[in-house]
Design a protein around this motif. Structure first.
Motif, PDB file in Angstrom:
ATOM      1  N   LYS A   1      -3.848  11.532  -7.903  1.00 54.42           N
ATOM      2  CA  LYS A   1      -2.579  11.695  -7.178  1.00 54.42           C
ATOM      3  C   LYS A   1      -2.857  11.952  -5.697  1.00 54.42           C
ATOM      4  CE  LYS A   1       1.575  14.615  -7.342  1.00 54.42           C
ATOM      5  NZ  LYS A   1       2.431  13.661  -6.768  1.00 54.42           N
ATOM      6  N   ASP A   2      -2.023  11.357  -4.849  1.00 55.32           N
ATOM      7  CA  ASP A   2      -2.049  11.500  -3.393  1.00 55.32           C
ATOM      8  C   ASP A   2      -3.189  10.750  -2.697  1.00 55.32           C
ATOM      9  OD1 ASP A   2       0.230  13.065  -3.464  1.00 55.32           O
ATOM     10  OD2 ASP A   2      -0.908  14.931  -3.624  1.00 55.32           O
ATOM     11  N   ARG A   3      -3.959   9.930  -3.432  1.00 57.64           N
ATOM     12  CA  ARG A   3      -4.946   9.071  -2.767  1.00 57.64           C
ATOM     13  C   ARG A   3      -4.251   7.851  -2.199  1.00 57.64           C
ATOM     14  NH1 ARG A   3     -10.637   8.838  -4.666  1.00 57.64           N
ATOM     15  NH2 ARG A   3     -10.831   7.511  -2.851  1.00 57.64           N
ATOM     16  N   MET A   4      -4.762   7.348  -1.083  1.00 58.37           N
ATOM     17  CA  MET A   4      -4.187   6.141  -0.470  1.00 58.37           C
ATOM     18  C   MET A   4      -4.785   4.906  -1.128  1.00 58.37           C
ATOM     19  SD  MET A   4      -3.813   6.952   3.564  1.00 58.37           S
ATOM     20  CE  MET A   4      -5.533   7.217   3.866  1.00 58.37           C
ATOM     21  N   ILE A   5      -3.933   3.903  -1.359  1.00 61.62           N
ATOM     22  CA  ILE A   5      -4.363   2.686  -2.035  1.00 61.62           C
ATOM     23  C   ILE A   5      -3.688   1.492  -1.368  1.00 61.62           C
ATOM     24  CG2 ILE A   5      -2.540   2.825  -3.775  1.00 61.62           C
ATOM     25  CD1 ILE A   5      -4.547   1.722  -5.822  1.00 61.62           C
TER      26      ILE A   5
ATOM     27  N   GLY B   1       0.821  -1.203   0.000  1.00 63.14           N
ATOM     28  CA  GLY B   1       0.000   0.000   0.000  1.00 63.14           C
ATOM     29  C   GLY B   1       0.847   1.241   0.000  1.00 63.14           C
ATOM     30  N   GLY B   2       0.191   2.360  -0.234  1.00 59.06           N
ATOM     31  CA  GLY B   2       0.884   3.636  -0.245  1.00 59.06           C
ATOM     32  C   GLY B   2       0.038   4.725  -0.863  1.00 59.06           C
ATOM     33  N   TYR B   3       0.717   5.704  -1.443  1.00 59.52           N
ATOM     34  CA  TYR B   3       0.065   6.874  -2.028  1.00 59.52           C
ATOM     35  C   TYR B   3       0.286   6.887  -3.539  1.00 59.52           C
ATOM     36  CZ  TYR B   3      -0.295   8.519   2.749  1.00 59.52           C
ATOM     37  OH  TYR B   3      -0.599   8.626   4.073  1.00 59.52           O
ATOM     38  N   ILE B   4      -0.770   7.135  -4.283  1.00 61.61           N
ATOM     39  CA  ILE B   4      -0.688   7.159  -5.745  1.00 61.61           C
ATOM     40  C   ILE B   4       0.117   8.378  -6.185  1.00 61.61           C
ATOM     41  CG2 ILE B   4      -2.003   7.387  -7.883  1.00 61.61           C
ATOM     42  CD1 ILE B   4      -4.283   5.902  -6.503  1.00 61.61           C
ATOM     43  N   LEU B   5       1.112   8.132  -7.029  1.00 62.88           N
ATOM     44  CA  LEU B   5       1.919   9.208  -7.589  1.00 62.88           C
ATOM     45  C   LEU B   5       1.510   9.550  -9.013  1.00 62.88           C
ATOM     46  CD1 LEU B   5       5.471   8.179  -6.353  1.00 62.88           C
ATOM     47  CD2 LEU B   5       3.965   9.924  -5.407  1.00 62.88           C
ATOM     48  N   GLU B   6       1.158   8.499  -9.796  1.00 67.55           N
ATOM     49  CA  GLU B   6       0.861   8.720 -11.209  1.00 67.55           C
ATOM     50  C   GLU B   6       0.015   7.565 -11.737  1.00 67.55           C
ATOM     51  OE1 GLU B   6       3.412   9.414 -15.321  1.00 67.55           O
ATOM     52  OE2 GLU B   6       4.458   8.946 -13.457  1.00 67.55           O
ATOM     53  N   VAL B   7      -0.894   7.880 -12.656  1.00 67.12           N
ATOM     54  CA  VAL B   7      -1.720   6.868 -13.327  1.00 67.12           C
ATOM     55  C   VAL B   7      -1.520   7.036 -14.823  1.00 67.12           C
ATOM     56  CG1 VAL B   7      -4.053   6.030 -13.736  1.00 67.12           C
ATOM     57  CG2 VAL B   7      -3.426   6.860 -11.489  1.00 67.12           C
ATOM     58  N   ARG B   8      -1.110   5.934 -15.493  1.00 70.16           N
ATOM     59  CA  ARG B   8      -0.913   5.954 -16.949  1.00 70.16           C
ATOM     60  C   ARG B   8      -1.851   4.936 -17.568  1.00 70.16           C
ATOM     61  NH1 ARG B   8       5.104   4.706 -16.069  1.00 70.16           N
ATOM     62  NH2 ARG B   8       5.849   6.653 -15.188  1.00 70.16           N
ATOM     63  N   ASN B   9      -2.744   5.376 -18.431  1.00 71.64           N
ATOM     64  CA  ASN B   9      -3.634   4.461 -19.143  1.00 71.64           C
ATOM     65  C   ASN B   9      -3.001   4.102 -20.478  1.00 71.64           C
ATOM     66  OD1 ASN B   9      -6.011   3.927 -17.525  1.00 71.64           O
ATOM     67  ND2 ASN B   9      -6.307   6.140 -17.606  1.00 71.64           N
ATOM     68  N   LEU B  10      -2.683   2.823 -20.639  1.00 68.96           N
ATOM     69  CA  LEU B  10      -2.106   2.286 -21.863  1.00 68.96           C
ATOM     70  C   LEU B  10      -3.233   1.634 -22.658  1.00 68.96           C
ATOM     71  CD1 LEU B  10       1.041   0.785 -20.139  1.00 68.96           C
ATOM     72  CD2 LEU B  10       0.836   2.991 -21.276  1.00 68.96           C
ATOM     73  N   PRO B  11      -2.987   1.148 -23.895  1.00 69.59           N
ATOM     74  CA  PRO B  11      -4.084   0.602 -24.707  1.00 69.59           C
ATOM     75  C   PRO B  11      -4.926  -0.480 -24.027  1.00 69.59           C
ATOM     76  CG  PRO B  11      -2.141   0.872 -26.057  1.00 69.59           C
ATOM     77  CD  PRO B  11      -1.735   1.216 -24.665  1.00 69.59           C
ATOM     78  N   ARG B  12      -4.324  -1.425 -23.320  1.00 64.14           N
ATOM     79  CA  ARG B  12      -5.120  -2.506 -22.724  1.00 64.14           C
ATOM     80  C   ARG B  12      -4.954  -2.616 -21.213  1.00 64.14           C
ATOM     81  NH1 ARG B  12      -3.987  -5.402 -27.686  1.00 64.14           N
ATOM     82  NH2 ARG B  12      -5.975  -5.589 -28.776  1.00 64.14           N
TER      83      ARG B  12
ATOM     84  N   PRO C   1      -8.360   8.115 -14.107  1.00 64.42           N
ATOM     85  CA  PRO C   1      -7.359   8.876 -13.355  1.00 64.42           C
ATOM     86  C   PRO C   1      -7.952   9.940 -12.440  1.00 64.42           C
ATOM     87  CG  PRO C   1      -7.025   9.136 -15.728  1.00 64.42           C
ATOM     88  CD  PRO C   1      -8.206   8.266 -15.537  1.00 64.42           C
ATOM     89  N   GLU C   2      -9.211  10.294 -12.644  1.00 68.80           N
ATOM     90  CA  GLU C   2      -9.847  11.252 -11.731  1.00 68.80           C
ATOM     91  C   GLU C   2     -10.231  10.585 -10.418  1.00 68.80           C
ATOM     92  OE1 GLU C   2     -10.301  14.598 -11.924  1.00 68.80           O
ATOM     93  OE2 GLU C   2      -9.017  14.440 -13.676  1.00 68.80           O
ATOM     94  N   ILE C   3     -10.552   9.306 -10.484  1.00 69.64           N
ATOM     95  CA  ILE C   3     -10.876   8.565  -9.260  1.00 69.64           C
ATOM     96  C   ILE C   3      -9.589   8.118  -8.582  1.00 69.64           C
ATOM     97  CG2 ILE C   3     -11.985   6.492  -8.346  1.00 69.64           C
ATOM     98  CD1 ILE C   3     -14.011   6.791 -10.658  1.00 69.64           C
TER      99      ILE C   3
END
Length: 188
Positions: free
Chosen positions: A107-111, A54-65, A102-104
């Protein structure tokens, strides 16, 4: 007396089992003795083993699949909730098959993520090649954003809103505690 002991043991086990954010299947398969530092050093040994990170989200990258989530790892508490960022031991990547908004997953959300280790990955962080691990999530828990609770103004319990002071703005026969702070009302 014996029934009471069994009943209390049952409720204690029920209460303790409901504390985790991860599902029972992931909890049974995961090995809690594996530290993140050990996982980073010997990634090849743990490929395919289920871990809970677990931790804090830094970045979300959506790739084709798939979707790649870069997470700043932190230790987890008894509920599998990430602790403070200062206790971090590095970063890891979550490789999710499908689309995550990426809006949900901002960045900085705990996961908290539970799933098998895929292997070693390399991130580029400010031009530096950063080796880390990748995890394929079986269970993802996105923690609720913490909101500051606002408390409405409650005056002192001794405050009477209907009390009228005829000498309020001017010094009267009674000592005005705010008189000294108002220089324009001082007598000359």
């Amino acid at each position: 007396m014996r029934k009471l002991k069994w009943l209390s043991a049952f409720f204690l086990a029920l209460a303790l089992s409901s504390c985790s954010a991860m599902s029972q299947n992931v909890r049974k398969e995961a090995d809690p003795s594996i530290s993140f530092d050990e996982l980073k050093r010997n990634t090849e040994e743990y490929v395919g083993k289920t871990v809970i990170l677990g931790g804090y989200i830094l970045e979300v990258r959506n790739l084709p699949r798939k979707t790649q989530i870069v997470v700043l790892q932190t230790p987890l508490d008894f509920q599998d909730r990430p602790k403070e960022r200062d206790e971090s031991q590095g970063r890891f990547i979550v490789m999710y098959d499908g689309f995550l908004d990426p809006e949900i997953y901002a960045k900085d959300r705990m996961i908290t993520v539970g799933g098998p280790v895929l292997g070693r990955e390399t991130l580029i962080v400010d031009g530096y090649s950063y080796p880390t691990i990748a995890v394929k999530p079986v269970d993802i828990h996105l923690w609720v954003k913490e909101r500051r609770q606002t408390v409405p103004f409650f005056p002192s319990p001794f405050y009477d809103p209907f009390f009228y002071d005829p000498f309020y703005p001017w010094p009267g026969p009674y000592r005005d505690p705010y008189y000294l702070r108002r220089p324009w009302l001082r007598r000359r």
